[in-house]
Motif scaffolding. Structure first.
Motif, PDB file in Angstrom:
ATOM      1  N   ASN A 183      42.599  35.029  41.822  1.00 58.59           N
ATOM      2  CA  ASN A 183      43.073  36.585  41.242  1.00 58.59           C
ATOM      3  C   ASN A 183      43.693  36.850  39.963  1.00 58.59           C
ATOM      4  OD1 ASN A 183      42.156  38.946  41.877  1.00 58.59           O
ATOM      5  ND2 ASN A 183      43.452  39.393  43.076  1.00 58.59           N
ATOM      6  N   MET A 184      43.751  35.773  39.496  1.00 59.30           N
ATOM      7  CA  MET A 184      44.490  36.059  38.536  1.00 59.30           C
ATOM      8  C   MET A 184      43.707  36.740  37.021  1.00 59.30           C
ATOM      9  SD  MET A 184      46.678  32.863  38.640  1.00 59.30           S
ATOM     10  CE  MET A 184      48.182  33.500  37.274  1.00 59.30           C
ATOM     11  N   ILE A 185      42.365  36.613  37.596  1.00 59.23           N
ATOM     12  CA  ILE A 185      41.700  36.702  36.514  1.00 59.23           C
ATOM     13  C   ILE A 185      41.892  38.323  36.389  1.00 59.23           C
ATOM     14  CG2 ILE A 185      39.404  37.741  34.883  1.00 59.23           C
ATOM     15  CD1 ILE A 185      38.176  34.931  37.079  1.00 59.23           C
ATOM     16  N   LYS A 186      43.080  39.072  35.212  1.00 55.19           N
ATOM     17  CA  LYS A 186      43.046  40.132  34.714  1.00 55.19           C
ATOM     18  C   LYS A 186      42.044  41.736  33.937  1.00 55.19           C
ATOM     19  CE  LYS A 186      46.984  43.286  32.724  1.00 55.19           C
ATOM     20  NZ  LYS A 186      47.529  43.434  33.708  1.00 55.19           N
ATOM     21  N   ARG A 187      41.289  42.703  35.157  1.00 55.91           N
ATOM     22  CA  ARG A 187      40.318  43.465  34.131  1.00 55.91           C
ATOM     23  C   ARG A 187      41.007  44.727  34.897  1.00 55.91           C
ATOM     24  NH1 ARG A 187      36.505  41.086  36.484  1.00 55.91           N
ATOM     25  NH2 ARG A 187      38.106  39.650  38.219  1.00 55.91           N
ATOM     26  N   VAL A 188      41.966  45.148  35.534  1.00 63.44           N
ATOM     27  CA  VAL A 188      42.646  46.525  35.625  1.00 63.44           C
ATOM     28  C   VAL A 188      44.333  46.081  35.292  1.00 63.44           C
ATOM     29  CG1 VAL A 188      41.250  46.988  37.533  1.00 63.44           C
ATOM     30  CG2 VAL A 188      43.637  45.718  37.799  1.00 63.44           C
ATOM     31  N   ASP A 189      44.838  47.726  34.853  1.00 68.10           N
ATOM     32  CA  ASP A 189      46.125  48.008  34.368  1.00 68.10           C
ATOM     33  C   ASP A 189      47.045  47.899  35.276  1.00 68.10           C
ATOM     34  OD1 ASP A 189      45.506  50.957  35.800  1.00 68.10           O
ATOM     35  OD2 ASP A 189      45.393  51.328  33.707  1.00 68.10           O
TER      36      ASP A 189
END
Length: 482
Positions: free
Chosen positions: A321-327
């Motif tokens: 869960n290291m794909i960043k898509r939220v701030d």
């Protein structure tokens, strides 16, 4: 709007301070409602009732009421919002918008007061006229929706329409794009001592509030009160969707009473997204919600994994869960103005992998962005006048195990005196177990493996020098009656 209230059941924006409470007031008038005048109207109040109060009664207020897991699909299609009129002691219907994408009922008002969602339990079904059309043209039952015959047939029409709504919902769950993201994923489970069906069980919170025991699964999955839980007598468990914390269970059996204080355990409810994850080999993380899990499942196609460097990066990032898509506020990262370049600032601790840049789930070509000397990334303007969702991978550092002198790998593998750390010992044990390729680690006796042939069965094996030829037996027909 200067003031915001963000709660699980309601979202309120107002230009002046206000307070609110969700409470079903049984003393208000619910009988002989004016909104029920006429045929095919049987509006009843739900527990989605909100009391808004403020020192300034007149003000602009925007309200969003969450109906997901509160009302069924059929009920929400026949729901209205009403305001209680303190003068006439009646409920007045007000305009509202049904936002099915976000599962909320939206309305705007210019004053505080009591607002409630009502559901019509006897609407005019689309199936009613279809059934009435089976009668002769000259009959009143076919010609008039106000006829006694159609009033009678409408009961069956409502049942048919309800079944149709359920079937349409089930059909939508077959596709990840239309699957219901509000389906329950994690609830709270309490392990009880031995209980019997004849026991009288009372449940209460630590502050003394009673926790209702629901009668059936439908009330559990669609609960407009958002309260209570359901008992599983067979397994001796109590499930709640609301976070109560520790609960006290008072069990009366044969005039003997015993109380037990029990802490909740996180419990996962398998749903349609877990089915998609099973097909693609993506396991749900602990306490991971449907929304994030759905994105990680789709990342199988956005960020394909493989044995090369980029593939390993994608696979590691997706599984951890290291794909960043939220701030930092939990909102999706959006490029709001694509008429201007978008700059992504790099961090020493969390370096952005520029190969992983995705705009609306699609990779960028090399001429669509640039990376400066310190790692900052500039995405050139698209000039489409649209908003775009951004995602990327950051924070992954990869090392070859033989690069033992590089930091921080050395600190992970060796202590200050040069001895192996528990981490290194664990790695060695894991490698020797999963891939025993070192001397004295071979699995000499494993000369076979599971395989699948054309008949979807079989066992593969490695031939050895003692094997004889079996070709002569291929055409042999075994006669069992001999």
């Amino acid at each position: 709007m200067g003031y915001t209230i963000d709660h699980e059941d309601v979202f309120i924006e107002s230009d002046k301070p206000l307070s609110w409470i969700q409470k079903f007031d049984e003393n208000l008038a619910y009988e002989n409602l004016s909104i029920n005048k006429g045929n095919y109207k049987d509006y009843r109040p739900t527990r989605l009732q909100f009391h808004l109060s403020s020192a300034d009664e007149m003000q602009l207020i925007k309200v969003k009421i969450n109906y997901a897991n509160r009302l069924t699909r059929t009920h929400i299609n026949h729901a209205v919002v009403c305001k209680y009129n303190q003068t006439t002691k009646e409920w007045d219907m007000i305009s509202h918008v049904l936002n099915q994408a976000d599962r909320v009922i939206e309305f705007t008002t210019n004053s505080t007061g009591i607002y409630s969602v009502f559901v019509n339990h006897y609407w005019y079904s689309s199936f009613t006229q279809r059934m009435a059309n089976e009668y002769p043209n000259w009959t009143k039952i076919r010609r008039s929706s106000g006829s006694t015959g159609q009033l009678f047939l409408n009961f069956f029409g409502i049942e048919l329409e309800t079944v149709q709504d359920y079937l349409e919902w089930i059909q939508e769950q077959k596709y990840i794009g239309t699957a219901d993201i509000s389906s329950y994923d994690w609830v709270y489970m309490y392990k009880l001592p031995y209980i019997e069906m004849t026991d009288e069980i009372h449940v209460s919170s630590l502050i003394g509030d009673e926790v209702p025991v629901l009668e059936n699964l439908k009330e559990f999955f669609y609960n407009d009160r958002n309260q209570g839980g359901i008992l599983d007598y067979e397994e001796g468990r109590f499930y709640t969707t609301r976070k109560y914390g520790d609960l006290t269970f008072t069990i009366n059996r044969n005039e003997e009473e015993a109380s037990h204080r029990i802490a909740p355990i996180d419990f996962h409810i398998w749903n349609q997204f877990d089915e998609f994850g099973l097909l693609l080999g993506v396991t749900r993380l602990h306490l991971e919600k449907n929304e994030n899990y759905k994105e990680r499942i789709l990342d199988v196609f956005r960020y394909p994994s493989g044995t090369h460097d980029e593939g390993l990066t994608n696979g590691i990032a997706r599984d951890l869960n290291m794909i960043k898509r939220v701030d930092k506020f939990g909102k999706k990262m959006v490029w709001r103005n694509d008429l201007k370049d978008l700059v992504l600032r790099n961090s020493e601790k969390k370096v952005i992998d520029h190969r992983s840049l995705r705009v609306d789930g699609q990779p960028l070509s090399k001429d669509q962005y640039e990376v400066d000397e310190v790692g900052n990334i500039r995405i050139f303007a698209f000039r489409e006048g649209k908003e775009h969702e951004i995602s990327f991978i950051c924070g992954i550092q990869k090392y070859q195990l033989y690069d033992k002198d590089k930091e921080p790998l050395r600190q992970m593998m060796f202590s200050e005196d040069g001895q192996a750390t528990p981490t290194l010992l664990h790695w060695v044990e894991y490698i020797n177990t999963v891939a025993p390729v070192m001397w004295d680690r071979f699995k000499w006796d494993d000369g076979f493996w599971d395989t699948i042939d054309k008949q979807l069965t079989g066992l593969g094996y490695v031939p050895n020098i003692w094997d004889s030829q079996i070709d002569i037996w291929k055409e042999y027909d075994f006669q069992s009656d001999r």
